[in-house]
Structures are given as structure tokens and as C-alpha cells.
Design an enzyme around this catalytic site. Structure first.
Site, PDB file in Angstrom:
ATOM      1  N   CYS A 167       1.118  -0.963  -0.350  1.00 19.06           N
ATOM      2  CA  CYS A 167      -0.029   0.053   0.081  1.00 19.06           C
ATOM      3  C   CYS A 167       0.582   1.436   0.221  1.00 19.06           C
ATOM      4  CB  CYS A 167      -0.900  -0.260   0.794  1.00 19.06           C
ATOM      5  SG  CYS A 167      -1.982  -1.434   1.224  1.00 19.06           S
ATOM      6  N   ARG A 217       4.059  -0.236  -5.038  1.00 21.86           N
ATOM      7  CA  ARG A 217       3.837  -1.130  -3.030  1.00 21.86           C
ATOM      8  C   ARG A 217       1.945  -1.641  -3.503  1.00 21.86           C
ATOM      9  NH1 ARG A 217       7.012   1.703   0.343  1.00 21.86           N
ATOM     10  NH2 ARG A 217       5.341   1.640   1.981  1.00 21.86           N
ATOM     11  N   TRP A 233      -2.937  -2.812  -1.960  1.00 22.55           N
ATOM     12  CA  TRP A 233      -2.298  -3.983  -1.799  1.00 22.55           C
ATOM     13  C   TRP A 233      -3.372  -4.688  -0.858  1.00 22.55           C
ATOM     14  CZ3 TRP A 233       0.041  -8.124   1.413  1.00 22.55           C
ATOM     15  CH2 TRP A 233       0.998  -9.432   1.077  1.00 22.55           C
ATOM     16  N   ASN A 237      -1.895   2.275   5.350  1.00 22.66           N
ATOM     17  CA  ASN A 237      -1.075   1.497   5.477  1.00 22.66           C
ATOM     18  C   ASN A 237      -1.697   0.413   6.172  1.00 22.66           C
ATOM     19  OD1 ASN A 237       0.789  -0.411   4.598  1.00 22.66           O
ATOM     20  ND2 ASN A 237       2.230   1.615   4.195  1.00 22.66           N
ATOM     21  N   GLY A 238      -1.388  -0.666   6.366  1.00 19.49           N
ATOM     22  CA  GLY A 238      -0.643  -1.234   7.886  1.00 19.49           C
ATOM     23  C   GLY A 238      -2.476  -2.157   8.027  1.00 19.49           C
ATOM     24  N   GLU A 298      18.381 -17.170  -4.835  1.00 18.39           N
ATOM     25  CA  GLU A 298      17.665 -16.128  -5.715  1.00 18.39           C
ATOM     26  C   GLU A 298      17.650 -16.274  -6.755  1.00 18.39           C
ATOM     27  OE1 GLU A 298      16.834 -13.413  -4.637  1.00 18.39           O
ATOM     28  OE2 GLU A 298      17.519 -12.029  -6.370  1.00 18.39           O
ATOM     29  N   LYS A 314      13.749 -14.921  -8.456  1.00 17.36           N
ATOM     30  CA  LYS A 314      13.129 -13.949  -9.450  1.00 17.36           C
ATOM     31  C   LYS A 314      12.603 -14.588 -10.525  1.00 17.36           C
ATOM     32  CE  LYS A 314      14.864 -10.209  -8.302  1.00 17.36           C
ATOM     33  NZ  LYS A 314      14.734 -11.391  -7.277  1.00 17.36           N
ATOM     34  N   GLU A 323       8.978 -14.924  -9.143  1.00 16.94           N
ATOM     35  CA  GLU A 323       8.251 -14.179  -9.038  1.00 16.94           C
ATOM     36  C   GLU A 323       7.937 -12.943 -10.217  1.00 16.94           C
ATOM     37  OE1 GLU A 323       9.623 -11.341  -6.341  1.00 16.94           O
ATOM     38  OE2 GLU A 323      12.097 -11.149  -7.237  1.00 16.94           O
ATOM     39  N   HIS A 347      20.175 -36.494  -3.468  1.00 12.80           N
ATOM     40  CA  HIS A 347      19.324 -36.896  -2.287  1.00 12.80           C
ATOM     41  C   HIS A 347      17.399 -35.991  -2.285  1.00 12.80           C
ATOM     42  CE1 HIS A 347      23.250 -37.543  -0.295  1.00 12.80           C
ATOM     43  NE2 HIS A 347      23.291 -36.246  -0.608  1.00 12.80           N
ATOM     44  N   LYS A 406       6.486  -4.680  -3.412  1.00 13.16           N
ATOM     45  CA  LYS A 406       7.610  -4.376  -3.436  1.00 13.16           C
ATOM     46  C   LYS A 406       8.098  -4.186  -1.926  1.00 13.16           C
ATOM     47  CE  LYS A 406      11.329  -2.548  -4.351  1.00 13.16           C
ATOM     48  NZ  LYS A 406      12.894  -3.578  -5.109  1.00 13.16           N
TER      49      LYS A 406
HETATM   50  C1  G6P Z   1       9.893  -7.966  -0.600  1.00 10.65           C
HETATM   51  C2  G6P Z   1      10.356  -7.691  -1.451  1.00 10.65           C
HETATM   52  C3  G6P Z   1      11.375  -8.419  -1.979  1.00 10.65           C
HETATM   53  C4  G6P Z   1      12.327  -8.196  -1.166  1.00 10.65           C
HETATM   54  C5  G6P Z   1      11.868  -8.187  -0.103  1.00 10.65           C
HETATM   55  C6  G6P Z   1      12.497  -7.992   1.530  1.00 10.65           C
HETATM   56  O1  G6P Z   1       8.768  -9.511  -0.917  1.00 10.65           O
HETATM   57  O2  G6P Z   1       8.670  -8.423  -2.868  1.00 10.65           O
HETATM   58  O3  G6P Z   1      11.710  -7.994  -3.692  1.00 10.65           O
HETATM   59  O4  G6P Z   1      14.112  -8.586  -1.282  1.00 10.65           O
HETATM   60  O5  G6P Z   1      10.438  -8.002  -0.017  1.00 10.65           O
HETATM   61  O6  G6P Z   1      13.000  -6.198   1.211  1.00 10.65           O
HETATM   62  P1  G6P Z   1      13.991  -5.652   1.528  1.00 10.65           P
HETATM   63  O7  G6P Z   1      12.959  -4.268   1.240  1.00 10.65           O
HETATM   64  O8  G6P Z   1      13.503  -5.701   3.424  1.00 10.65           O
HETATM   65  O9  G6P Z   1      14.496  -5.931   1.202  1.00 10.65           O
END
Ligand code: G6P
Length: 587
Positions: free
Chosen positions: A2, A28, A74, A100-101, A465, A469, A472, A488, A582
Site C-alpha cells: 500500500c 507498493r 495491496w 497502510n498497515g 535467489e 527471481k 516472482e 538426495h 515491493k
Molecule cells: C519483498 C520484495 C522483495 C524483497 C523483500 C525484502 O518481498 O518483493 O523483493 O527482497 O520484500 O525487502 P527489503 O526491502 O527488506 O529488502
């Protein structure tokens, strides 16, 4: 998670201004949006399902007002519908709120105020209703003050009261920043919303409220006393928060890695030495972060172990509080976070602080909550990162952790030299030919349903990682494994043509991972090798520079590009993956 935005000032196109600002906060949340203003003493509200980027500004041209609030959502409580979108307002249509929250005790407040008075399924609607209730016998300011005392949970809110030409905002746990321009004020979840108007900001801390009229008045919500704040000047350029020549922020931010590593390592030597000493002096050092930042922490574990011969423990922030038994005042927690606002990371910090531990943080947003609440913080200076998928922040964070590890053994200069070399090699690597080649590889695998990524040692976290990527942004099922773990279990998943990415560095584990790659190939996998050298086992070879222990920084980049191109080739918008946001400011 949000985005909220409020404006008060001389401009009379406040609705358009708020919508444009919210478009910059779209990362957001992008399931619905809404705005509210005071139109000649009447509350005007417009809210809709859909993306704020699709809002038609022309619809607001004739609505002249110098005060407005807005929200990009969101969803957490209540489905994605027009009515559940913010702003929410009181039954008498005098108070409008963006939030937001999450308000945890909203059911209880609903009961108290009479459920029949509520028209939405959201937790937020209790806020304007409560404020309106207190407003009957109080000033606007006192009504907000009293109402927020009743709220449990996390919030950043901006409140508008029809007939009162000022805004009030308050926060606990969710970010809120005041932009201070010339006779005008902005209240936003993040700086890009108002960066084109001002770079002077005040950060609201937890349990504070701000009254914005001809000036700003900060009030502590616990004591009711005024709070003095220093104006901070932000060194971001407005253009750095725009897409520029690129189709997507994700690609732009991947390409920015040509410069961002150099910025990350451009740190004050004394500060780096100070943190290196803090780690050395600690008894029990922990690394924690969420999502991509968590994978960066895992790479950090390897850097500290391989370079500095020091054991550091990683735990994802959402799990970290469980380990509180191991914490003591001599322990050190290192938090890595791009936004500096992630709720789980804040909770990890809280758990550490309760045990008297010191907290050091690495963030990309100066002045963010995590930075402010840490004992010591370093800023990676990567510039605004807006794509949901974190890319440039990750490589910058890794660069900084690697640099600190070298400082711990008195080799800071060598560390700087190595990372400057990495930056220069990345600059050469990210050329149009390289991008085209990765697009061709993406084309070959884009229709597959499953993909696996393997790595070993410091490249194992990069396999995890890379999987994040791909999942997502392209929605292709992707999983990362430690190469040696394949036999395993996971190898049972591999069938003819399954794409498997092997992250190989020119190090002492090279032979092992090549053997593991051969095991995949023997089961019919299509092998994409990311490595400085060509190996026969690769069906497609993505050449990366040979940068020794810094290999995670270069190996991760082709996987970012692969994820990006698979998404685009599948007709998806990589900047706005479904169900994600984000900045995750809820637990
Ligand atoms: C969300 C984002 C990720 C990010 C994670 C941690 O899930 O979609 O891309 O890595 O938050 O965010 P930060 O701002 O704490 O790195």
C-alpha cells in the site's frame, strides 16, 4: 504494501498531483486505488479496482482543490473491490482516511461502533468512524489523537476533515515521510511520490503524529508533547526514480548495476573499519533479512567464513525471533534490507534489542525505520529501486558485505580493488549483445513449467535467489538447490528437456558442481551454464567474468535477465508481479 499520499499547498490541481504521486508508489500495491478531497465543503471520493497507472487524469481536471489524499492498495482485509479500496470515510462523510498497515482490533471497534454502520469489509474503515465519533466533542487534532490511541496493530494514516484546511498523519510500524516544499507539504509512504517537488524531508517515527497546515507540528502520541525534528535533505535525483529509456523498471535497475557497485563500496574507511571491529568483538553474530535480502545474507555468511574465517549465523527475519535464546548483550545482529521498512526485519531487530544486542543495518533508503532504529547503519546508495524484484540492491548489499569481510582481515584496500574490478567487468558484460543472447536463451525455456538452479559454496545462495527471481516475475516454477543435494531427492524431478541452470565459479568446488551438472544432464536436463569458462556439459553457455570470491555478484546478473525476459516473452509485466508488493510492511 500500500502506498499513501497526501498534499496540502497552493496548487489547486491536488487530485491530479496526488494521482501522479501515487503512480510513483505503484510498486507498493496495484490492485485498486482511490483519492479524496474537500470540494467546497463536500467530501469527494473516487476509488476503483485496477492500477493507479491506468487512472485518467482528465476525470479530475474540473475538481479544483488545494488538499487531497490518495492510496494505492495491496489488499489484506477485504477483497479487491471498489468499495474496499481506500480512502475510507465516516458515515457522516466528514472524515476520510488512507491507511497502510493492519488494525488488529478492528472487529472489536466495529462491534462498539455498531456493525450496521460499516459499508466495507476492511479493517481501515474503523479509523474514520472512530475519528468522527471523537470529532463530535473535540477539535480535529484531538479527535485524531484520541482515535489512534485505540488502534492496535501497525498503521500509517493520513486524515482529511471536510471544512478544515489541514491534514493530520500518524504512524506506528508503517513508513510515513513528510516532504516539505515551499509553502506546500506532502505526506507519503515513500520519497519518489514527491521527489520532483522537494528533497527536504522529515521522517515520522513510531507513535508520532503530524499536523500539517501552514507548517508542520510533530506530536508524540504517548506523551502528547511536541517533538522537534531536523529537516533532512535527500540526495536522490527525480529522474533516478523514473523508467527513462527502458520498458520496465526491472530492466533499468538490472542495467544500473554497471554503476551501483562502485557507489556501494564508496564508504568512509573509518565506518567500514568500525563495523568490521564490531563483528570481530561480538560474541555471536547474526545476519538477517527477507526475500532477496535474505539470500544476500546467506552469501554474506560465505564471505565472512571464506574471507574472514568468521562464523556468522543467518536466519530469515520471520524466523529470527525464535532464536532469541542465543542472544546476549555481546551479540550483534546485521540486518540487510533494501527498503529499510520490512515488518519482519523490524521484528527481528526488536527481538535482538530486547536481549540488549547491538544492531547494524545495511539499507538502501537513508532515514528508513531500520536505519534509524539501528545502532549503526550503512547506506548502499543504489538509488530508488522500484521493481518488486530486487536486483541492483542485492548486488550492492553483497558488495558491502564482502568489503566488510576484507576489512576484518586488514585487506580493505584489496577488497576495494577487487570490487572496483567487478564493477568494471559488469559494465563490460551488460552490453546489447549479451542482453540479446540471454533473450535467446529465455526464448528456448519460456514455455517450460519447471526449472531448477544449482550452485555450490557462495553460489548456493545465488541459486536460491535466481529461483526467487524466476518465480516472482515469470511464474515459472523454479527451485534452487545446493548442487550436492540433488542426488538426495530433487534429481527425481528432472525429465527430458527440464531447464537447469548451473552457477559455476572458477574456484576449488568447480569440479564438484560440474559433476553434479553432468548428473542432471544424464537425466535429460537442458543445461544453461553460467560460468567464466565453457564446459562440455553446457547446452547454452552464458559467459561471465572471472572475479574470484566475488563470483555471486556476477553470476546472479544473467539470472535476473533470464527471469526478466521469460516474463516479458510470456506477456507478463515484470514490474508488477501478481500477489506481491515491493515493501512488505505487514508480518
Ligand atoms: C519483498 C520484495 C522483495 C524483497 C523483500 C525484502 O518481498 O518483493 O523483493 O527482497 O520484500 O525487502 P527489503 O526491502 O527488506 O529488502
Amino acid at each position: 504494501m500500500c502506498g499513501i499520499f497526501g498534499y496540502l499547498g497552493p496548487k489547486t490541481n491536488s487530485l491530479e498531483l496526488v494521482i501522479k504521486g501515487l503512480q510513483k508508489l505503484e510498486y507498493r500495491g496495484y490492485d485498486s486505488w482511490g483519492v479524496a478531497t474537500d470540494l467546497n465543503g463536500e467530501l469527494f471520493v473516487d476509488k476503483k479496482v485496477g492500477k493507479i497507472s491506468e487512472a485518467k487524469l482528465d476525470n479530475f481536471k474540473d475538481k479544483s482543490s488545494n488538499i487531497a489524499i490518495g492510496h494505492t492498495r495491496w489488499a489484506t482485509h477485504g477483497g479487491v473491490t471498489d468499495i474496499n479500496a481506500h480512502p475510507h470515510f465516516s458515515s457522516d462523510k466528514t472524515i476520510a482516511v488512507v491507511h497502510n498497515g493492519i488494525i488488529e482490533n478492528y472487529q472489536e471497534i466495529r462491534e462498539e461502533l455498531g456493525k450496521e454502520n460499516f459499508i466495507t469489509e476492511t479493517d481501515t474503515e474503523v479509523i474514520p468512524q472512530l475519528i468522527a465519533k471523537y470529532r463530535k466533542d473535540n477539535s480535529f487534532k484531538d479527535a485524531v489523537f484520541k482515535a489512534v490511541q485505540r488502534l492496535e496493530g501497525r498503521y500509517a494514516i493520513v486524515v482529511l476533515n471536510v471544512g478544515e484546511n489541514y491534514l493530520i498523519a500518524a504512524r506506528r510500524g508503517s513508513p510515513l515521510i513528510v516532504g516539505v516544499g515551499k509553502d506546500e507539504y506532502f505526506l507519503a509512504s515513500d520519497i519518489p511520490a514527491f521527489l520532483e517537488y522537494t528533497k527536504d524531508v522529515n521522517y515520522l517515527d513510531d507513535d508520532e503524529m503530524v499536523v500539517v497546515d501552514g507548517g508542520v507540528e510533530f506530536i508524540n502520541l504517548t506523551t502528547g508533547k511536541p517533538v522537534k525534528k531536523r529537516l533532512i535533505n535527500i540526495d536522490w535525483q527525480a529522474e533516478s526514480a523514473e523508467k527513462g529509456e527502458y520498458d520496465h523498471y526491472m530492466l533499468k535497475e538490472i542495467m544500473e548495476q554497471k554503476e551501483t557497485i562502485l557507489r556501494a563500496i564508496n564508504q568512509d574507511t573509518d565506518e567500514i573499519m568500525h563495523i568490521a571491529q564490531m563483528i570481530k568483538d561480538s560474541r555471536g553474530c547474526f545476519l538477517s533479512g527477507c526475500g532477496t535480502a535474505g539470500k544476500v545474507c546467506m552469501a554474506g555468511e560465505y564471505f565472512f567464513s571464506i574471507i574472514a574465517n568468521r562464523h556468522v549465523n543467518f536466519a530469515p527475519s520471520s524466523e529470527f525471533p525464535v532464536y532469541h535464546h542465543f542472544l546476549r548483550p555481546e551479540s550483534l545482529l546485521i540486518i540487510v534490507s533494501q527498503s529499510g521498512e520490512t515488518a519482519d526485519a523490524l521484528e527481528a531487530m526488536e527481538a535482538a534489542k530486547k536481549k540488549g544486542c547491538k544492531v547494524f543495518s545495511i539499507v538502501n533508503v537513508e532515514g528508513s525505520t531500520i536505519a534509524r532504529q539501528s545502532d549503526f547503519s550503512l547506506h548502499i546508495k543504489a538509488g530508488p529501486e522500484k521493481a518488486v524484484a530486487s536486483t541492483k540492491a542485492a548486488t550492492s548489499q553483497m558488495a558491502l558485505l564482502l568489503l566488510i569481510a576484507t576489512a576484518m582481515i586488514g585487506e580493505l584496500q584489496e577488497g576495494r580493488r577487487l570490487l572496483a574490478e567487478v564493477a568494471s567487468q559488469i559494465n563490460d558484460m551488460l552490453n546489447p549483445r549479451f542482453l540479446n543472447y540471454i533473450k535467446e536463451v529465455a526464448e528456448k525455456i519460456k514455455d517450460q513449467e519447471n526449472s531448477y538452479i544449482i550452485g555450490k559454496a557462495e553460489n548456493y545462495p545465488m541459486a536460491l535467489e535466481a529461483a526467487i527471481k524466476i518465480q516472482e516475475v515469470s511464474y515459472v516454477h523454479a527451485e534452487g538447490f545446493a548442487a550436492g543435494e540433488l542426488k538426495h531427492g530433487p534429481i527425481a524431478l528432472v525429465t527430458e528437456g527440464t531447464p537447469c541452470i548451473s552457477l559455476v565459479a572458477n574456484d576449488e568446488v568447480k569440479k564438484d558442481i560440474i559433476n553434479n551438472t553432468l548428473e542432471l544432464k544424464a537425466r535429460g536436463a537442458h543445461i544453461i551454464g553460467i560460468s567464466p569458462e565453457k564446459h562440455d556439459v553446457f547446452d547454452d553457455w552464458i559467459k561471465v567474468p572471472d572475479v574470484g570470491i566475488a563470483s555471486p555478484l556476477v553470476n546472479i546478473i544473467p539470472t535476473q535477465l533470464l527471469a526478466y525476459y521469460i516474463a516479458v516473452l510470456r506477456g507478463l509485466d515484470p514490474d508488477m508481479p501478481r500477489n506481491l508488493a515491493k515493501s512488505v510492511t505487514v508480518k
